[in-house]
Design a protein around this motif. Structure first.
Motif, PDB file in Angstrom:
ATOM      1  N   LEU A  13       0.828  -1.198   0.000  1.00 60.75           N
ATOM      2  CA  LEU A  13       0.000   0.000   0.000  1.00 60.75           C
ATOM      3  C   LEU A  13       0.863   1.249   0.000  1.00 60.75           C
ATOM      4  O   LEU A  13       0.623   2.179  -0.757  1.00 60.75           O
ATOM      5  N   PHE A  14       1.874   1.262   0.834  1.00 56.59           N
ATOM      6  CA  PHE A  14       2.696   2.461   0.956  1.00 56.59           C
ATOM      7  C   PHE A  14       3.786   2.520  -0.106  1.00 56.59           C
ATOM      8  O   PHE A  14       4.340   3.559  -0.377  1.00 56.59           O
ATOM      9  N   GLN A  64       4.571  11.660   5.028  1.00 58.32           N
ATOM     10  CA  GLN A  64       4.106  11.913   3.660  1.00 58.32           C
ATOM     11  C   GLN A  64       3.434  10.683   3.070  1.00 58.32           C
ATOM     12  O   GLN A  64       2.448  10.793   2.341  1.00 58.32           O
ATOM     13  N   ALA A  65       3.965   9.530   3.392  1.00 56.93           N
ATOM     14  CA  ALA A  65       3.324   8.308   2.910  1.00 56.93           C
ATOM     15  C   ALA A  65       1.917   8.187   3.490  1.00 56.93           C
ATOM     16  O   ALA A  65       0.962   7.856   2.789  1.00 56.93           O
ATOM     17  N   ALA A  67       0.114  10.613   4.533  1.00 63.42           N
ATOM     18  CA  ALA A  67      -0.689  11.680   3.936  1.00 63.42           C
ATOM     19  C   ALA A  67      -1.259  11.217   2.604  1.00 63.42           C
ATOM     20  O   ALA A  67      -2.426  11.456   2.292  1.00 63.42           O
ATOM     21  N   HIS A  68      -0.435  10.528   1.849  1.00 62.36           N
ATOM     22  CA  HIS A  68      -0.895  10.050   0.557  1.00 62.36           C
ATOM     23  C   HIS A  68      -2.041   9.047   0.714  1.00 62.36           C
ATOM     24  O   HIS A  68      -2.911   8.933  -0.142  1.00 62.36           O
ATOM     25  N   SER A  69      -2.032   8.332   1.804  1.00 63.52           N
ATOM     26  CA  SER A  69      -3.106   7.367   2.060  1.00 63.52           C
ATOM     27  C   SER A  69      -4.329   8.025   2.673  1.00 63.52           C
ATOM     28  O   SER A  69      -5.323   7.355   2.934  1.00 63.52           O
ATOM     29  N   GLY A  70      -4.226   9.317   2.954  1.00 60.28           N
ATOM     30  CA  GLY A  70      -5.384  10.026   3.479  1.00 60.28           C
ATOM     31  C   GLY A  70      -5.546   9.916   4.978  1.00 60.28           C
ATOM     32  O   GLY A  70      -6.568  10.339   5.525  1.00 60.28           O
ATOM     33  N   ILE A  74      -1.190  17.120   5.770  1.00 58.02           N
ATOM     34  CA  ILE A  74      -0.035  17.981   5.938  1.00 58.02           C
ATOM     35  C   ILE A  74      -0.395  19.396   5.507  1.00 58.02           C
ATOM     36  O   ILE A  74      -0.853  19.601   4.385  1.00 58.02           O
ATOM     37  N   GLU A  89     -16.718  13.535   2.930  1.00 57.57           N
ATOM     38  CA  GLU A  89     -15.713  12.513   2.668  1.00 57.57           C
ATOM     39  C   GLU A  89     -16.199  11.172   3.206  1.00 57.57           C
ATOM     40  O   GLU A  89     -16.011  10.126   2.567  1.00 57.57           O
ATOM     41  N   ILE A  93     -16.542   7.843   1.008  1.00 58.22           N
ATOM     42  CA  ILE A  93     -15.741   6.658   1.283  1.00 58.22           C
ATOM     43  C   ILE A  93     -16.628   5.428   1.437  1.00 58.22           C
ATOM     44  O   ILE A  93     -16.326   4.358   0.894  1.00 58.22           O
ATOM     45  N   MET A 162      -6.909  -0.563  -2.784  1.00 55.63           N
ATOM     46  CA  MET A 162      -7.970   0.434  -2.662  1.00 55.63           C
ATOM     47  C   MET A 162      -8.795   0.173  -1.419  1.00 55.63           C
ATOM     48  O   MET A 162      -9.091   1.078  -0.638  1.00 55.63           O
ATOM     49  N   LEU A 166      -9.341   2.531   1.856  1.00 54.43           N
ATOM     50  CA  LEU A 166     -10.688   2.956   2.259  1.00 54.43           C
ATOM     51  C   LEU A 166     -10.992   2.541   3.687  1.00 54.43           C
ATOM     52  O   LEU A 166     -11.614   3.290   4.450  1.00 54.43           O
ATOM     53  N   ARG A 169      -9.229   4.734   6.246  1.00 51.59           N
ATOM     54  CA  ARG A 169      -9.919   6.017   6.408  1.00 51.59           C
ATOM     55  C   ARG A 169     -11.254   5.813   7.113  1.00 51.59           C
ATOM     56  O   ARG A 169     -11.711   6.701   7.856  1.00 51.59           O
TER      57      ARG A 169
ATOM     58  N   LEU B  13      -4.372  14.234  -5.386  1.00 50.90           N
ATOM     59  CA  LEU B  13      -3.932  12.846  -5.524  1.00 50.90           C
ATOM     60  C   LEU B  13      -2.660  12.590  -4.726  1.00 50.90           C
ATOM     61  O   LEU B  13      -2.551  11.593  -4.012  1.00 50.90           O
ATOM     62  N   PHE B  14      -1.723  13.507  -4.827  1.00 49.21           N
ATOM     63  CA  PHE B  14      -0.445  13.286  -4.159  1.00 49.21           C
ATOM     64  C   PHE B  14      -0.479  13.715  -2.702  1.00 49.21           C
ATOM     65  O   PHE B  14       0.357  13.302  -1.918  1.00 49.21           O
ATOM     66  N   GLN B  15      -1.431  14.539  -2.365  1.00 49.62           N
ATOM     67  CA  GLN B  15      -1.562  15.025  -0.989  1.00 49.62           C
ATOM     68  C   GLN B  15      -0.292  15.679  -0.501  1.00 49.62           C
ATOM     69  O   GLN B  15       0.120  15.489   0.644  1.00 49.62           O
ATOM     70  N   PRO B  17       1.781  19.365   0.046  1.00 51.28           N
ATOM     71  CA  PRO B  17       1.561  20.805   0.110  1.00 51.28           C
ATOM     72  C   PRO B  17       2.212  21.459  -1.096  1.00 51.28           C
ATOM     73  O   PRO B  17       3.129  20.890  -1.692  1.00 51.28           O
ATOM     74  N   HIS B  68       4.135   5.886  -4.511  1.00 52.66           N
ATOM     75  CA  HIS B  68       2.874   5.553  -3.864  1.00 52.66           C
ATOM     76  C   HIS B  68       1.737   5.488  -4.878  1.00 52.66           C
ATOM     77  O   HIS B  68       0.780   4.732  -4.706  1.00 52.66           O
ATOM     78  N   VAL B 158     -13.246  11.066  -3.814  1.00 49.84           N
ATOM     79  CA  VAL B 158     -12.607   9.794  -3.478  1.00 49.84           C
ATOM     80  C   VAL B 158     -12.484   8.919  -4.721  1.00 49.84           C
ATOM     81  O   VAL B 158     -11.392   8.428  -5.045  1.00 49.84           O
ATOM     82  N   MET B 162      -9.130   7.773  -7.234  1.00 49.14           N
ATOM     83  CA  MET B 162      -8.876   6.397  -7.657  1.00 49.14           C
ATOM     84  C   MET B 162      -8.760   6.334  -9.173  1.00 49.14           C
ATOM     85  O   MET B 162      -7.842   5.697  -9.706  1.00 49.14           O
TER      86      MET B 162
END
Lengths: 239, 239
Positions: A13-14, A64-65, A67-70, A74, A89, A93, A162, A166, A169, B13-15, B17, B68, B158, B162
DNA sequence: ACAATCTTAATTGTATACAATAATTATACA
DNA sequence: TGTATAATTATTGTATACAATTAAGATTGT
């Protein structure tokens, strides 16, 4: 047992190479999933770095990783915070889950093996156990793990990732909006799913998972309010 | 025009800043989507850093963000490479798209506005233009942008993220496995979709998108072989 | 000539130091 | 007393230096 395979798949995932960055990432991840880190909590780089005995460099990468997963938000020049999913959201989701997971359940029902079934039973047992021990955070985390396990069994890595994202989150959403303090966390549906899997009944599995997710969605209190942050000051000032 | 809104949404998408990390991330992203960076290309931190006039720190963050998203593969102690999706991954990605995008198209058909329709027409025109100008990379990139635009119109962030991720990876897959050098890149389906949108016909939009994706999937040559890397040396040695 | 081992070079992993930005507090003024 | 402004503090953004690891090339022995 949640066992090794789970964390191994989380690496997927990461998309991080093995190492301290991944370690910290996983530790924060489980802390969030077990509700030990509440939504909105500030994750200072220095602080986290000191806790895990590493420099900011690696902490930053982990944040950051996440963050990318939600799971983490940041803010420029302000730092990282555990995400606070909005009501909107939350709806999105769970709608996404209702689209993807039933299909995944159908696929899993086709390809599931005896050992897979055994693992799922173990998951449910562990969940019961944690619930009985009063460890709500762990119970919830295991409940999520049950869903990801299904995605893994379906052997669809893209969809599985995915689903994993989900569900992570969803854990935050439940922390913020769950309104059934009672409920024996939907273990009935999980048992029903298990039976459908044992029967290799794809139709049933899909249908059960669909209604299970709708049920979860309806168990949330997604109506305005709940912005405890800003109102807190007002409340204290008013009183 | 792809315009500002697209890159703005990519931030989602990248989340990341705003800042140099995001800049480099987006630049590499478009380079990959336009097939200027081939699958398997090594992305050395020093090299990329020198090109964009920044230190490895920020390049690293950008590469991890791309990793990621599945566009870049990071090998421990070996560095980052543009991803080379496997055949299996290709199947999974297009199956995921076939699950998600038709639903998204249905939702878009309901909520689409006149200005949205105008923007989609502009997308198609730009695609035609690029194709006529012989800029295959850009044409493909715009073709993908058409799909992401639909997800944005559906106003489901969301699912939109994806879809964005899946489409980016699809671009790599097309670079590796596309077998119709002829084909006027599926513009017919896009026109048909546009009509369904104009009519606010959700059923039609869903159906068209579904068959469009199946068509794309079938346009790939996903049969073993194609491992040009290892065999290349053998071939040269044999000759 | 071929293979195995050792040495060397190049690249990534990590820590630290400095610069830039935002939040907080203190201060001056109305 | 309340507000606006300015200085301070703390935290993040970025660059650079060093350590660790891997890959490649040289050397040696068979």
């Amino acid at each position: 047992m949640p066992d090794k395979k789970d964390t191994h798949r989380l690496h997927d995932l990461f998309q991080l190479p093995p190492g301290r960055t991944l370690d910290i990432c996983l530790k924060l991840h489980t802390a969030i999933l077990e509700h030990r880190l509440a939504p909105g909590t500030k994750l200072s780089e220095d602080e986290v770095g000191e806790i895990y005995g590493t420099s900011r460099t690696v902490v930053r990468a982990a944040l950051q990783a996440l963050a990318h997963s939600g799971l983490v938000k940041i803010a420029k020049n302000r730092g990282a915070f555990v995400a606070k999913p909005s009501i909107r959201e939350a709806h999105e989701i769970f709608e996404a889950r209702a689209l993807i997971e039933p299909r995944v359940a159908r696929m899993a029902a086709k390809s599931i093996s005896e050992t897979d079934l055994e693992r799922l039973r173990a998951h449910i047992d562990a969940e019961h156990e944690a619930l009985h021990a009063g460890d709500m955070g762990k119970a919830l985390s295991l409940s999520g793990a049950f869903h990801t396990a299904i995605a893994d069994i379906a052997d669809q890595q893209v969809l599985a990732n995915m689903v994993r994202s989900l569900i992570s989150r969803s854990s935050l959403i439940i922390a913020m909006y769950w309104q059934r303090p009672d409920t024996a966390c939907e273990s009935h549906s999980h048992h029903a799913l298990l039976k459908a899997f044992a029967d290799h009944d794809g139709d049933a599995a899909e249908e059960i998972q669909k209604s299970h997710l709708i049920d979860l969605h309806s168990g949330l209190n997604l109506v305005e309010a709940q912005q405890q942050d800003k109102s807190l000051k007002d409340i204290l000032r008013a009183g």
